[in-house]
Enzyme design. Structure first.
Site, PDB file in Angstrom:
ATOM      1  N   HIS A  38       0.898  -1.166   0.000  1.00 34.73           N
ATOM      2  CA  HIS A  38       0.000   0.000   0.000  1.00 34.73           C
ATOM      3  C   HIS A  38       0.925   1.202   0.000  1.00 34.73           C
ATOM      4  O   HIS A  38       1.788   1.306   0.859  1.00 34.73           O
ATOM      5  CB  HIS A  38      -0.896  -0.018   1.243  1.00 34.73           C
ATOM      6  CG  HIS A  38      -2.035   0.954   1.189  1.00 34.73           C
ATOM      7  ND1 HIS A  38      -2.907   1.128   2.253  1.00 34.73           N
ATOM      8  CD2 HIS A  38      -2.451   1.824   0.223  1.00 34.73           C
ATOM      9  CE1 HIS A  38      -3.805   2.042   1.930  1.00 34.73           C
ATOM     10  NE2 HIS A  38      -3.543   2.478   0.701  1.00 34.73           N
ATOM     11  N   LEU A  39       0.769   2.100  -0.955  1.00 36.67           N
ATOM     12  CA  LEU A  39       1.779   3.118  -1.216  1.00 36.67           C
ATOM     13  C   LEU A  39       2.148   3.917   0.036  1.00 36.67           C
ATOM     14  O   LEU A  39       1.287   4.541   0.664  1.00 36.67           O
ATOM     15  CB  LEU A  39       1.300   4.063  -2.313  1.00 36.67           C
ATOM     16  CG  LEU A  39       2.302   5.137  -2.744  1.00 36.67           C
ATOM     17  CD1 LEU A  39       3.637   4.538  -3.155  1.00 36.67           C
ATOM     18  CD2 LEU A  39       1.723   5.990  -3.867  1.00 36.67           C
ATOM     19  N   HIS A  40       3.432   3.889   0.369  1.00 36.32           N
ATOM     20  CA  HIS A  40       3.939   4.613   1.519  1.00 36.32           C
ATOM     21  C   HIS A  40       5.430   4.849   1.361  1.00 36.32           C
ATOM     22  O   HIS A  40       6.133   4.102   0.696  1.00 36.32           O
ATOM     23  CB  HIS A  40       3.680   3.840   2.819  1.00 36.32           C
ATOM     24  CG  HIS A  40       4.427   2.549   2.932  1.00 36.32           C
ATOM     25  ND1 HIS A  40       4.085   1.412   2.208  1.00 36.32           N
ATOM     26  CD2 HIS A  40       5.502   2.179   3.690  1.00 36.32           C
ATOM     27  CE1 HIS A  40       4.906   0.425   2.510  1.00 36.32           C
ATOM     28  NE2 HIS A  40       5.788   0.859   3.402  1.00 36.32           N
ATOM     29  N   LEU A  41       5.898   5.916   1.989  1.00 34.23           N
ATOM     30  CA  LEU A  41       7.313   6.189   2.124  1.00 34.23           C
ATOM     31  C   LEU A  41       7.627   6.291   3.607  1.00 34.23           C
ATOM     32  O   LEU A  41       6.718   6.354   4.451  1.00 34.23           O
ATOM     33  CB  LEU A  41       7.711   7.484   1.400  1.00 34.23           C
ATOM     34  CG  LEU A  41       7.559   7.456  -0.125  1.00 34.23           C
ATOM     35  CD1 LEU A  41       6.210   8.020  -0.543  1.00 34.23           C
ATOM     36  CD2 LEU A  41       8.675   8.252  -0.807  1.00 34.23           C
TER      37      LEU A  41
END
Length: 352
Positions: free
Chosen positions: A192-195
């Site tokens: 799940h898109l994360h930085l």
């Protein structure tokens, strides 16, 4: 009504941290006293993070971590973090570089409201980012930078998300606040898109070492344990083109069947010290790994590639040598001829 990170209609939203370009800290504090003059962003992040630690919202209480520099030319930094190894949520199984978002698996729409610190937003700027605690922290102030979780994007880097993270790096006055990304097959534990954003209290060789030019917008940096493709943003005006360039390069790696990791840090221009400092953005290309590899002393993601080794057990922390650590890291990397060929492809791609 209680909020979740999914942002369902009718639910309360986290507090907003609104900023402008005037909030960018173009010259961070020096390493002699890195926390001497925290910015408004640093104060908000660290106060919120410490509050959540006191309230017991993390999986473990993070204290001072035993740390040592491994003898050798690379000067790898080893840290003992047994609790993270024992208490963190197991990484999700990954089958390919293009796995879609899976609503059944853990994702960031399930974060508790109190885990959200604030929504980072600049008027007229990139898409807002939610700033949330990483419940299994590597360091004090370790946070997640989340594009709107309700969009349910998989873990594939986008230019708007990267630009928002680079702006967060410029909002900090601490020289060791870094932002980074682990791709699928490159150590990402949640699809799940994360930085990541975290404070590391020591300089790294990759901040200042000179790099070999590959083209007008790309260089090859060999400092540290793993060579990386280097992009440079001299100031805020360069964040947008650099974000687009990094993501074009990352997409090229994915199309070639390669995983990637990204790290942004304050640093010198590619030629090395002497010019004005800005943001160095490093892109590592690597063989993808799906699931744990038998016999590995530690997993390899962006921290390890940058030279920081969070280690899970005291005997390993005590006994590991630079040679052993470099062997564990470099088995994931490309052979030199393949790396140089890839560098040429990326340089040509970015000139179009």
């Amino acid at each position: 009504m209680a909020a979740t990170a999914g942002g369902e209609p009718g639910e309360a939203s986290p507090e907003e941290f609104v900023y402008s370009e005037e909030d960018f800290v173009l010259q961070a504090a020096g390493w002699g006293d890195p926390g001497s003059a925290p910015s408004r962003f640093d104060r908000a992040l660290l106060a919120g993070w410490s509050d959540r630690m006191e309230r017991g919202l993390f999986r473990y209480r993070l204290g001072a971590l035993p740390t040592r520099v491994l003898p050798g030319a690379v000067r790898l930094v080893a840290q003992l973090n047994e609790q993270r190894s024992a208490e963190r949520r197991p990484p999700q199984p990954v089958r390919s570089l293009r796995d879609p978002f899976d609503p059944v698996a853990f994702n960031f729409t399930r974060l508790r409201p109190a885990e959200l610190l604030f929504r980072l937003r600049r008027a007229g700027g990139p898409e807002p980012l939610l700033v949330a605690i990483n419940a299994s922290p590597l360091e004090r102030g370790h946070v997640l930078l989340l594009p709107e979780p309700a969009r349910r994007l998989p873990q594939a880097l986008t230019a708007p998300a990267l630009r928002g993270a680079l702006e967060a790096a410029l909002l900090s006055a601490h020289p060791g606040f870094r932002v980074g990304f682990n791709g699928l097959g490159g150590g990402a534990s949640v699809n799940h898109l994360h930085l990541h954003g975290l404070y590391l209290d020591r300089p790294l060789p990759l901040e200042a070492a000179p790099a070999e030019p590959l083209g007008p917008r790309l260089a090859l940096l060999r400092a540290g344990p793993a060579p990386a493709f280097l992009f440079f943003a001299a100031g805020p005006a360069a964040l947008e083109p650099v974000s687009r360039a990094v993501c074009r390069a990352a997409e090229h790696l994915g199309a070639a069947g390669l995983a990637c990791n990204v790290l942004a840090t304050r640093g010198d221009p590619p030629a090395g010290p002497g010019g004005g400092r800005g943001l160095r953005v490093l892109l590592w290309a690597r063989r993808p790994l799906f699931g744990p590899k038998a016999g590995e002393p530690f997993a390899v993601a962006l921290c390890e590639l940058a030279g920081l080794l969070p280690l899970p057990a005291e005997p390993l922390y005590r006994d590991i040598t630079e040679e052993q650590a470099l062997s564990a890291i470099r088995q994931h990397l490309l052979p030199e001829p393949e790396l140089l060929h890839l560098g040429g492809e990326l340089a040509r791609l970015l000139e179009r």
